[in-house]
Scaffold this motif. Sequence first.
Motif, PDB file in Angstrom:
ATOM      1  N   ILE A 302      35.395  39.171  20.312  1.00  0.00           N
ATOM      2  CA  ILE A 302      35.632  39.393  18.890  1.00  0.00           C
ATOM      3  C   ILE A 302      35.404  40.852  18.536  1.00  0.00           C
ATOM      4  O   ILE A 302      34.379  41.424  18.901  1.00  0.00           O
ATOM      5  CB  ILE A 302      34.700  38.494  18.028  1.00  0.00           C
ATOM      6  N   ALA A 303      36.380  41.442  17.835  1.00  0.00           N
ATOM      7  CA  ALA A 303      36.196  42.802  17.326  1.00  0.00           C
ATOM      8  C   ALA A 303      35.816  42.706  15.858  1.00  0.00           C
ATOM      9  O   ALA A 303      36.594  42.234  15.030  1.00  0.00           O
ATOM     10  CB  ALA A 303      37.469  43.618  17.507  1.00  0.00           C
ATOM     11  N   LEU A 304      34.578  43.125  15.553  1.00  0.00           N
ATOM     12  CA  LEU A 304      34.084  43.129  14.176  1.00  0.00           C
ATOM     13  C   LEU A 304      34.496  44.428  13.506  1.00  0.00           C
ATOM     14  O   LEU A 304      34.692  45.438  14.179  1.00  0.00           O
ATOM     15  CB  LEU A 304      32.545  43.055  14.173  1.00  0.00           C
ATOM     16  N   PRO A 305      34.582  44.435  12.181  1.00  0.00           N
ATOM     17  CA  PRO A 305      34.850  45.703  11.500  1.00  0.00           C
ATOM     18  C   PRO A 305      33.685  46.663  11.730  1.00  0.00           C
ATOM     19  O   PRO A 305      32.578  46.241  12.053  1.00  0.00           O
ATOM     20  CB  PRO A 305      34.948  45.304  10.030  1.00  0.00           C
ATOM     21  N   GLY A 306      33.958  47.951  11.548  1.00  0.00           N
ATOM     22  CA  GLY A 306      32.932  48.955  11.827  1.00  0.00           C
ATOM     23  C   GLY A 306      31.876  49.086  10.739  1.00  0.00           C
ATOM     24  O   GLY A 306      30.723  49.402  11.017  1.00  0.00           O
ATOM     25  N   HIS A 307      32.268  48.867   9.480  1.00  0.00           N
ATOM     26  CA  HIS A 307      31.304  48.962   8.371  1.00  0.00           C
ATOM     27  C   HIS A 307      30.116  48.067   8.647  1.00  0.00           C
ATOM     28  O   HIS A 307      30.283  46.868   8.872  1.00  0.00           O
ATOM     29  CB  HIS A 307      31.947  48.481   7.079  1.00  0.00           C
ATOM     30  N   PRO A 308      28.908  48.597   8.591  1.00  0.00           N
ATOM     31  CA  PRO A 308      27.728  47.796   8.931  1.00  0.00           C
ATOM     32  C   PRO A 308      27.637  46.499   8.122  1.00  0.00           C
ATOM     33  O   PRO A 308      27.384  45.437   8.674  1.00  0.00           O
ATOM     34  CB  PRO A 308      26.557  48.713   8.605  1.00  0.00           C
ATOM     35  N   ALA A 309      27.843  46.584   6.824  1.00  0.00           N
ATOM     36  CA  ALA A 309      27.684  45.377   6.019  1.00  0.00           C
ATOM     37  C   ALA A 309      28.801  44.382   6.330  1.00  0.00           C
ATOM     38  O   ALA A 309      28.557  43.180   6.429  1.00  0.00           O
ATOM     39  CB  ALA A 309      27.664  45.741   4.546  1.00  0.00           C
ATOM     40  N   ALA A 311      30.448  44.085   9.160  1.00  0.00           N
ATOM     41  CA  ALA A 311      30.198  43.537  10.498  1.00  0.00           C
ATOM     42  C   ALA A 311      29.153  42.433  10.420  1.00  0.00           C
ATOM     43  O   ALA A 311      29.309  41.364  11.013  1.00  0.00           O
ATOM     44  CB  ALA A 311      29.722  44.656  11.432  1.00  0.00           C
ATOM     45  N   MET A 312      28.107  42.666   9.634  1.00  0.00           N
ATOM     46  CA  MET A 312      27.046  41.673   9.548  1.00  0.00           C
ATOM     47  C   MET A 312      27.520  40.408   8.833  1.00  0.00           C
ATOM     48  O   MET A 312      27.196  39.295   9.231  1.00  0.00           O
ATOM     49  CB  MET A 312      25.831  42.277   8.844  1.00  0.00           C
ATOM     50  N   VAL A 313      28.289  40.572   7.777  1.00  0.00           N
ATOM     51  CA  VAL A 313      28.798  39.400   7.054  1.00  0.00           C
ATOM     52  C   VAL A 313      29.705  38.577   7.977  1.00  0.00           C
ATOM     53  O   VAL A 313      29.563  37.359   8.072  1.00  0.00           O
ATOM     54  CB  VAL A 313      29.545  39.825   5.769  1.00  0.00           C
ATOM     55  N   SER A 379      22.406  49.086   2.273  1.00  0.00           N
ATOM     56  CA  SER A 379      21.363  48.932   1.249  1.00  0.00           C
ATOM     57  C   SER A 379      21.607  47.697   0.383  1.00  0.00           C
ATOM     58  O   SER A 379      20.659  47.076  -0.094  1.00  0.00           O
ATOM     59  CB  SER A 379      21.284  50.177   0.366  1.00  0.00           C
ATOM     60  N   THR A 380      22.874  47.323   0.178  1.00  0.00           N
ATOM     61  CA  THR A 380      23.148  46.137  -0.640  1.00  0.00           C
ATOM     62  C   THR A 380      22.715  44.870   0.096  1.00  0.00           C
ATOM     63  O   THR A 380      22.361  43.880  -0.528  1.00  0.00           O
ATOM     64  CB  THR A 380      24.640  46.037  -0.995  1.00  0.00           C
ATOM     65  N   LEU A 381      22.751  44.912   1.428  1.00  0.00           N
ATOM     66  CA  LEU A 381      22.293  43.744   2.201  1.00  0.00           C
ATOM     67  C   LEU A 381      20.778  43.655   2.215  1.00  0.00           C
ATOM     68  O   LEU A 381      20.211  42.573   2.245  1.00  0.00           O
ATOM     69  CB  LEU A 381      22.817  43.831   3.638  1.00  0.00           C
ATOM     70  N   VAL A 382      20.138  44.818   2.198  1.00  0.00           N
ATOM     71  CA  VAL A 382      18.672  44.848   2.203  1.00  0.00           C
ATOM     72  C   VAL A 382      18.137  44.144   0.959  1.00  0.00           C
ATOM     73  O   VAL A 382      17.123  43.463   1.006  1.00  0.00           O
ATOM     74  CB  VAL A 382      18.166  46.309   2.287  1.00  0.00           C
ATOM     75  N   ASN A 383      18.853  44.277  -0.137  1.00  0.00           N
ATOM     76  CA  ASN A 383      18.393  43.655  -1.375  1.00  0.00           C
ATOM     77  C   ASN A 383      18.868  42.216  -1.560  1.00  0.00           C
ATOM     78  O   ASN A 383      18.646  41.614  -2.601  1.00  0.00           O
ATOM     79  CB  ASN A 383      18.851  44.507  -2.558  1.00  0.00           C
ATOM     80  N   SER A 384      19.535  41.666  -0.559  1.00  0.00           N
ATOM     81  CA  SER A 384      20.150  40.347  -0.716  1.00  0.00           C
ATOM     82  C   SER A 384      19.347  39.233  -0.067  1.00  0.00           C
ATOM     83  O   SER A 384      18.760  39.402   0.988  1.00  0.00           O
ATOM     84  CB  SER A 384      21.535  40.331  -0.065  1.00  0.00           C
ATOM     85  N   ASP A 385      19.396  38.065  -0.717  1.00  0.00           N
ATOM     86  CA  ASP A 385      18.829  36.852  -0.128  1.00  0.00           C
ATOM     87  C   ASP A 385      19.915  36.007   0.530  1.00  0.00           C
ATOM     88  O   ASP A 385      19.621  35.072   1.258  1.00  0.00           O
ATOM     89  CB  ASP A 385      18.151  36.010  -1.211  1.00  0.00           C
TER      90      ASP A 385
ATOM     91  N   ALA B 162      17.665  41.285   9.908  1.00  0.00           N
ATOM     92  CA  ALA B 162      18.657  42.139  10.565  1.00  0.00           C
ATOM     93  C   ALA B 162      19.012  43.351   9.696  1.00  0.00           C
ATOM     94  O   ALA B 162      19.081  44.480  10.182  1.00  0.00           O
ATOM     95  CB  ALA B 162      19.904  41.318  10.878  1.00  0.00           C
ATOM     96  N   GLN B 163      19.209  43.119   8.395  1.00  0.00           N
ATOM     97  CA  GLN B 163      19.681  44.218   7.551  1.00  0.00           C
ATOM     98  C   GLN B 163      18.616  45.290   7.348  1.00  0.00           C
ATOM     99  O   GLN B 163      18.940  46.479   7.268  1.00  0.00           O
ATOM    100  CB  GLN B 163      20.216  43.709   6.206  1.00  0.00           C
ATOM    101  N   GLU B 164      17.335  44.888   7.273  1.00  0.00           N
ATOM    102  CA  GLU B 164      16.280  45.894   7.128  1.00  0.00           C
ATOM    103  C   GLU B 164      16.203  46.746   8.400  1.00  0.00           C
ATOM    104  O   GLU B 164      16.017  47.956   8.344  1.00  0.00           O
ATOM    105  CB  GLU B 164      14.927  45.236   6.861  1.00  0.00           C
ATOM    106  N   LEU B 165      16.353  46.098   9.552  1.00  0.00           N
ATOM    107  CA  LEU B 165      16.318  46.850  10.806  1.00  0.00           C
ATOM    108  C   LEU B 165      17.520  47.778  10.892  1.00  0.00           C
ATOM    109  O   LEU B 165      17.425  48.902  11.391  1.00  0.00           O
ATOM    110  CB  LEU B 165      16.270  45.882  11.987  1.00  0.00           C
ATOM    111  N   GLY B 166      18.653  47.316  10.380  1.00  0.00           N
ATOM    112  CA  GLY B 166      19.842  48.170  10.340  1.00  0.00           C
ATOM    113  C   GLY B 166      19.601  49.401   9.487  1.00  0.00           C
ATOM    114  O   GLY B 166      19.959  50.522   9.863  1.00  0.00           O
ATOM    115  N   ALA B 167      18.973  49.200   8.339  1.00  0.00           N
ATOM    116  CA  ALA B 167      18.696  50.337   7.451  1.00  0.00           C
ATOM    117  C   ALA B 167      17.751  51.328   8.132  1.00  0.00           C
ATOM    118  O   ALA B 167      17.933  52.544   8.042  1.00  0.00           O
ATOM    119  CB  ALA B 167      18.104  49.839   6.134  1.00  0.00           C
ATOM    120  N   LEU B 168      16.737  50.813   8.838  1.00  0.00           N
ATOM    121  CA  LEU B 168      15.820  51.693   9.571  1.00  0.00           C
ATOM    122  C   LEU B 168      16.562  52.423  10.689  1.00  0.00           C
ATOM    123  O   LEU B 168      16.379  53.621  10.901  1.00  0.00           O
ATOM    124  CB  LEU B 168      14.644  50.883  10.139  1.00  0.00           C
TER     125      LEU B 168
END
Lengths: 409, 409
Positions: A302-309, A311-313, A379-385, B162-168
Amino acid sequence: MKFFNVKTVEETFQLIKEYYSPIQEWKMVPLEEAVQHILAKDIHATENVPGFRRSAVDGYAVLAADTFGASENLPAYLNVTGEVKMGEQPSKPLFSGEAMYVPTGGMIPEHSNAVVMIEHCEDLDGLLNLYKHVMPGENVIEADEDLRQGSLLLKKGTLLRAQELGALASQGIVEVPVVRKPIIAYLSTGNEVKALETKELLPGQVRDMNGMTIGALVKEWGYEFKYGGIVNDDFDDLKRKMQQMLAEADCLFISGGSSVGVMDYSSDVLNSLGKPGVFVHGISIKPGKPTIMASAEGKPVIALPGHPASAMVIFHVFAKKILNQLQGYEGLDSPFTFAKTTRNIPSAAGRTDYVRTRLFQEGEQWLAEPIFGKSGLISTLVNSDGLIEIPARSEGVQKGELVTVKLFL
Amino acid sequence: MKFFNVKTVEETFQLIKEYYSPIQEWKMVPLEEAVQHILAKDIHATENVPGFRRSAVDGYAVLAADTFGASENLPAYLNVTGEVKMGEQPSKPLFSGEAMYVPTGGMIPEHSNAVVMIEHCEDLDGLLNLYKHVMPGENVIEADEDLRQGSLLLKKGTLLRAQELGALASQGIVEVPVVRKPIIAYLSTGNEVKALETKELLPGQVRDMNGMTIGALVKEWGYEFKYGGIVNDDFDDLKRKMQQMLAEADCLFISGGSSVGVMDYSSDVLNSLGKPGVFVHGISIKPGKPTIMASAEGKPVIALPGHPASAMVIFHVFAKKILNQLQGYEGLDSPFTFAKTTRNIPSAAGRTDYVRTRLFQEGEQWLAEPIFGKSGLISTLVNSDGLIEIPARSEGVQKGELVTVKLFL
């Protein structure tokens, strides 16, 4: 951007089942190492559990018929003939007119068929005053009530959680056949991506965040993670490195740029690794449209998109489905909840949106505050639940509407 | 049964915060080992992220003012003066009347302040026809838009996902201060409880299921588990063994019988381990009322009920709260969802009930089918996806009512 095989999220889930086959290998592991593995064979109960008739309460074992008609005003009277100790057999059977003290979990004497709770009895020097009647079977756990010898205890494909291991333990089973857990390999690609340890970045360069976020999720989910480092944008280098990683793993994820050029070239590399090759080239999802899925001789690539957020989603939404499919597991995969959104969220019909959200409670009600931001921002993922899921058929949700939230937990 | 200090579930949660103090020890760990740990100190961003102005799309970097008024019918025209490569700096700045191609994630040339998506442009031999105007900042990610140098990146007490580690990772941070994870010790008690490996049980005996279920949950949650085996019902033996386990752990759980005698004696043993001793002696919860909580010189010591299913439910409801408190973590602790119950469930006001439930979907709606059964039965947990929570203020729920379900995931 040319997406020549864009699929919906639902279609992609379906294709994952069609293109990827469960791993056939299994192994025996000690029970205490089996947690979160998938059972490889059916297991039948070899013993009854609890294996003897036991009391569910502290009280007196009786014959139910001896208690009929007993009440606060008109007690029944029985002779106390003994006491059962935990882990021991009653010293004698019980006959009409008799009662025996039994602690919670204690074995019930022969012939008795009910237990009166201690709260409803009074032991006056061996004469038991009984202020309540009991029905046959009341407060008794039958010998095979929990598990019956010979019955199917656990089905092949079951996720082994604490309770399944407890049920196996009750049978004296000390090892169990489990599906070998898939090994996940990962590579970052892109000339702009530099190792985590890089002290000073040049303008235009970024550190390999995705290797960290994907690796952390894999570890959190309990799988082995093989990190292949960073490969520059060179077809032959990438192909060689991917072949090498695939040889020692059950599936391979890469993340790269999300630009047209990179995506076309990722697709070519994926196709070069084996048949049937790419079957999803773009998904109608936001964020993460430029996602490619291929099967290289049956192994997921699988090739994920490059944007960190992004890719994680994408990894959150699809990787667990893929790992479950590889293990032949079909149950619930990841935790979700429902909450009322605090804002209108627009969405295009035909596309599934995953909107980062913070959850909070207001009285009884759980609210989901959407966190808007460009898909590249970690940073938007860091603040997300979690992620609000807006299905493809919806054109968005109104403030106050109930939404599904996939939880980051 | 004499419960001399029965507390509600909410009171118990509050007492956990009052009686148990966060572990003060912390250590530096490599980022890739920090997942699911609690951050021990505030972390500030040392760099801007992305650190340079980059494009959010494939397109042409421009001066926004050059595009004003451009439309499908009346395109604007700009000279294409070059192309930016990923990971590289633009070769020159951009001036009015010019455009430069930039891939997604690529660095934007000096002076330019917007990017036009490639879909809205046509490059005719170096003359760019531009069919849409852009506003300043459109499709541009600013150098400090994700993380700003000097700002608070992560607060002490944050759960590292995962996202906090990504930010770090984006900051080039390769190790991080985390709170030492608590070590959980566990003992089974009871003359009737025999080792898992026991081939043939005598009537009245059971194998140590609780050691397995509690151990599996602890491992699933990512903590170290020390199993102390089984201790017979002897005050001095139990006290000695508990002291020994407590010396090498941060908290200690035992499970024993749920009979009056055993409970009183467990309470005495718990009180003998140190001050302030027992502060919860019975909880108004079903199942699991005979639960005891103590603090032995600040260390949590908890006696779970002996019934396997009760022990597991109590551990689910309270142990994560205790572990979070020991680590100074105050966020969401375990996944929950909402579903409509398929049956009436009676409950006593003043008592919190946890009813095992299977979840299934009917169309859009999630339904929770309660699984009724005596609290001793592990088989009812095997068939469950979670626990319906019926709060103390409720006298039960009606079929079709929305209920909270704590998920076993």
